[in-house]
Structure formats: structure tokens, C-alpha cells
Design an enzyme around this catalytic site. Sequence first.
Site, PDB file in Angstrom:
ATOM      1  N   ASP A 286      10.361   5.380 -10.050  1.00 55.42           N
ATOM      2  CA  ASP A 286      10.183   5.964 -11.301  1.00 55.42           C
ATOM      3  C   ASP A 286      10.881   7.248 -11.431  1.00 55.42           C
ATOM      4  O   ASP A 286      11.452   7.582 -12.712  1.00 55.42           O
ATOM      5  CB  ASP A 286       8.738   6.548 -11.132  1.00 55.42           C
TER       6      ASP A 286
ATOM      7  N   SER B 254       0.930  -1.193   0.147  1.00 57.96           N
ATOM      8  CA  SER B 254      -0.009   0.029  -0.137  1.00 57.96           C
ATOM      9  C   SER B 254       0.876   1.003   0.088  1.00 57.96           C
ATOM     10  O   SER B 254       1.565   1.523  -0.968  1.00 57.96           O
ATOM     11  CB  SER B 254      -0.952  -0.017   1.149  1.00 57.96           C
TER      12      SER B 254
ATOM     13  N   LYS C 137      -0.556  -4.101  -3.387  1.00 57.94           N
ATOM     14  CA  LYS C 137      -1.875  -3.571  -2.945  1.00 57.94           C
ATOM     15  C   LYS C 137      -2.021  -2.233  -3.634  1.00 57.94           C
ATOM     16  O   LYS C 137      -1.471  -1.265  -2.933  1.00 57.94           O
ATOM     17  CB  LYS C 137      -2.132  -3.354  -1.485  1.00 57.94           C
TER      18      LYS C 137
END
Length: 409
Positions: free
Chosen positions: A335, A324, A349
Site C-alpha cells: 500500500d 496472517s 487470513k
Amino acid sequence: MDEELNRTIEEGKRLKSWFSGFMLGLIGCFVICCLVVFPMVSKSNKELRKQLEDDTPKYVTGLEFELDTAKLNQMYEIIKNYYLEDYTDEQIVEGIYKGMMESLGDPYTVYYNKEDFDSFMEAGSGQYCGIGVVVSQNITDYTITVSQIFEKSPAAEVGMQVGDIITKVAGKEIGERELSIVVKDIRGEAGTKALLEVYRPSDGKTYVFEPERRVIETPSATGKMLEDGIGLVTITSFEETTAKQYKAAMEELKAQGMKAVIIDLRNNGGGLLSSVCDILDQILPKGVVVSMQEKNGKVTAYECDGKHELDIPMVVLINGFSASASEIFAGAVSDYEKATLIGTKTYGKGIVQTIRQLNDGDGVKITISKYFTPKGRDIHKVGIEPDIEVKDTDQQLEKAKEVIKEKMN
């Protein structure tokens, strides 16, 4: 690990219909990578929190189907006349509410009575009365495992260990009980004792512990200086106090001459979205941190202003219990190429829940959106792969130090 702490976690046995949930009640925290473009709305930190926490869209204002009350009455009469065990009418009514949420087939969408709701809300505050453990639940088989024990806590004092599987609390089997409900039973008033039965996989034995509850200040972000100017910051969950604790830990490490940092997110089951975004504000350059897509296709992006970008080498440790909010963190730094990810694949999740209190004090937790990394990756039920896989837990930190020293040279 909202606290979550939740801190591996997949859908399994809970695919029950509304009325199956009813009968159960009798007995008992945009752009997808397929080039589909949705309208993007960028908001400030404060505005985003308000939308997520205060302004979840209301799509309907009442039931849009006919409820067969005659059938309910007939079922109730059968129960009243034939059911063997004792029950209460309150138990039946609560089962109906639970069944309505369980019928959606989403283990993260849950109904809470008032007592359970109050306990759930307390979990994200950073302080509670309990025994000083972080636990996480595997949604496939519902096992609850101790993933962290705070130093000098009641749990540590009686000899509980990381990896212990909790099988009973207060004499009640764990079964398929939701994590927050079990946590409520573990917590309690200061001075009282919790009764836990645990199975220890390391020796195959079962133990019974009775730690005495007391007020626990949750250390969700702590710092430690390692060798050669390498700082280690361990984040166990993302709570209301975590961003403040993270900032304090980083400032202290910088004062000690930190030249590079390892962020440990292993066994961190997640927590508050606002908390992880506040921490990423201290790390990332200007740009999108995370995007959320609602059921109507609307996408909201949380953005970082880049004014506090971290400019030292970084490694992030992850594992199968990192879920999460931890995956929001790992996905963002990956990224933006701000850190090397080391360890094992995260849980996967990639959905966001909101909390709503009902008029009578009860409440619901309900999934409202999917989230995507800055590059648009959907990690739900997929997880995030490390840049360098290290399966041996004892070697993960050593590998992180080796990699970060190479970055420093």
C-alpha cells in the site's frame, strides 16, 4: 506459520454444534472498501498492545440462555450404560468446553486444557525443546506439512525434508487435530525422542523418523548477503524475538555494504501482531500500518512514526503459505509502494485472535477483530496478489534479484 509459524491454511469440516462437540469429546497466531466509515482511534505501539493483549472488551458477564442440564444428564446416562469404549469423566467435560468454542464455526477459535495452553504460549517465545521444524496446517483438509527445517537441527540430522507431510506423531493419526496440539506432541523434554511418520510427495513413500529432542533457539529472522550489494532477510515467523533478530540482521547487512534488500516471507504462517508491527516501524513512512475492527464497529489503528523509514530498494517474496501477520507486512509495504511483491497469492487470513487464560489454568484463543491494510483492504479469504506472479518456487528468488537490480539502476 503464530508460529505460529503457520508458517496454506480454510474453514471446512469443523462446523459442529456445541452438542456435536460434546459428543466428540466423548470419543477423544473501520473502513472496508465499501465506503462504510467507522470511528477511528489511533494509538501508540504500547497502548495498542495493551488493548489487544490485556483489555479485550467484555460484552456479557454470564450465560444468556438456558442450559438444559436434564438433557445433559440423560445423555450422560446413555453413555455410561451403553458406550462401548473406555472413557473418563474428564474427557466428557473437556468435550463440552471444546464444543462450545467449535459451535462458532471458526477454526481459529479454540479451547485449550492447561497443558495445551502452556504449550501454545511457549510457541511464541522464540525458544523451545523440540526437533527444529516449522510446520503449517491446511484448514481445509487438516494436513500438516513441514515448511522449514532448521540447519543442524535434530530433524535435519535424521533426514526429514521440507514438503514432508506428517501423518502420525507418537503413533497417533493427525486426523482433524488442531495444529498446536500436534506441535505439543512433537515437542518434549530434552534427550527424549519424537516418533514421526511422514509421507513424502516427491517420491510417494512413507518414512518413520525418531529425532532426539533438544533446546532449539528459533532463528525466525536471518540475513544473508547476495551478489551486487543485495541483502536477503528471511522471516519464518513473527515471534517475541523476531523484531530484535530482524534489526540485528539488517545492521549486519548494512555493515557489509547492502544497497537493496529482499524480504522472504514465503511459508511464514504469521505470529504476533506486535512483532510484525515493530518490524514495519523500521520500514514504513509515517502513517497507519494496520487497522482492526471489533464486533461493535470500533476501529483501532496502529500507526508508525516514520522516524526509521527504510530508503533502499525492496522486494518481498510471498506464497500461499504466507498468512496472517505475513499478510499485514505484505499489505502494508504494498500500500505504501515500499516494495514489489513477487511469488504467488497469499493465504488470506485477515482476522486477529487474542488469548485468554481461564481461572483454572485452561485457556481459549478467540477471534476478536478483522484487520485492514493501510488503504482499507479486507484480505480475509481473499489473500494478497503479487505484483509479479512467479509460480515456480525455484525461480522466485532469481526473479526478485532481477527486479531489485532494475530498481538499483
